[in-house]
Write an enzyme that holds these catalytic residues in place. Structure first.
Site, short mmCIF file in Angstrom:
data_model
loop_
_atom_site.label_atom_id
_atom_site.label_comp_id
_atom_site.label_asym_id
_atom_site.label_seq_id
_atom_site.Cartn_x
_atom_site.Cartn_y
_atom_site.Cartn_z
CG HIS A 198 -0.31 -0.27 2.51
ND1 HIS A 198 0.05 -1.54 2.91
CD2 HIS A 198 0.07 0.56 3.51
CE1 HIS A 198 0.59 -1.48 4.12
NE2 HIS A 198 0.64 -0.21 4.50
CG HIS A 246 0.85 5.14 4.14
ND1 HIS A 246 0.02 5.03 5.23
CD2 HIS A 246 1.63 4.04 4.15
CE1 HIS A 246 0.31 3.90 5.88
NE2 HIS A 246 1.28 3.28 5.25
#
Ligand code: 5GP
Length: 141
Positions: free
Chosen positions: A103, A105
């Site tokens: 992921h 951010h």
């Protein structure tokens, strides 16, 4: 590196097994608000492909993921009137990674405003829901 775990929390979010505040989706990518934001609008962009971290994704999929980050980040900044944004991405538990589905951010920043600590304070659910609606609109334009 450990094998990809199909029961990690972001895999469950992708399968719709647990709720999230979704802000964007396309064929290969999904984005939602971080539940413990470091700043208002802190969001996570993830590939639909199974990858534990940056070392575990096909380069073409990574390029697609980063193209979405590049597209959404300025819209996030504009929608919230931020002064800029920060990208954060952890690889390995020792580096601070806590969810083992890759992921990125995106963290909006305001001049003079300190970041909250990483992954500690749960945000108000109603505020996240309202923010997600606003960002969905901003990202669909
Ligand atoms: P990292 O693995 O990069 O350290 O961070 C994982 C991030 O996921 C943290 O910023 C944390 O706040 C966020 N997070 C953890 N669990 C959930 C969840 O169930 N839903 C959402 N939306 N975010 C989560």
């Amino acid at each position: 590196m450990a094998a990809y775990d199909d029961d990690n929390i972001f895999a469950k979010i992708l399968r719709g097994e647990i709720p999230c505040f979704k802000v964007y989706e396309d064929d290969d990518t999904f984005a939602f608000l971080d539940i413990m934001p470091r700043s208002n609008g802190h969001m996570l962009v993830i590939p639909k492909a199974k990858a534990t971290d940056l070392t575990d994704i096909d380069p073409a999929d990574l390029a697609g993921l980063m193209a979405v980050v590049q597209k959404l980040a300025p819209k996030l900044v504009a929608a919230l009137g931020a002064d800029g944004f920060m990208i954060q991405q952890f690889n390995g538990a020792g580096a601070g990674q806590t969810v083992f589905h890759l992921h990125i951010h995106i963290i909006p920043r305001w001049e003079g405003e300190s970041l909250k600590p990483h992954g500690t304070t749960m945000a108000d659910k109603d505020a996240l829901a309202e923010l997600a609606e606003k960002l969905k609109g901003a990202f669909s334009g």
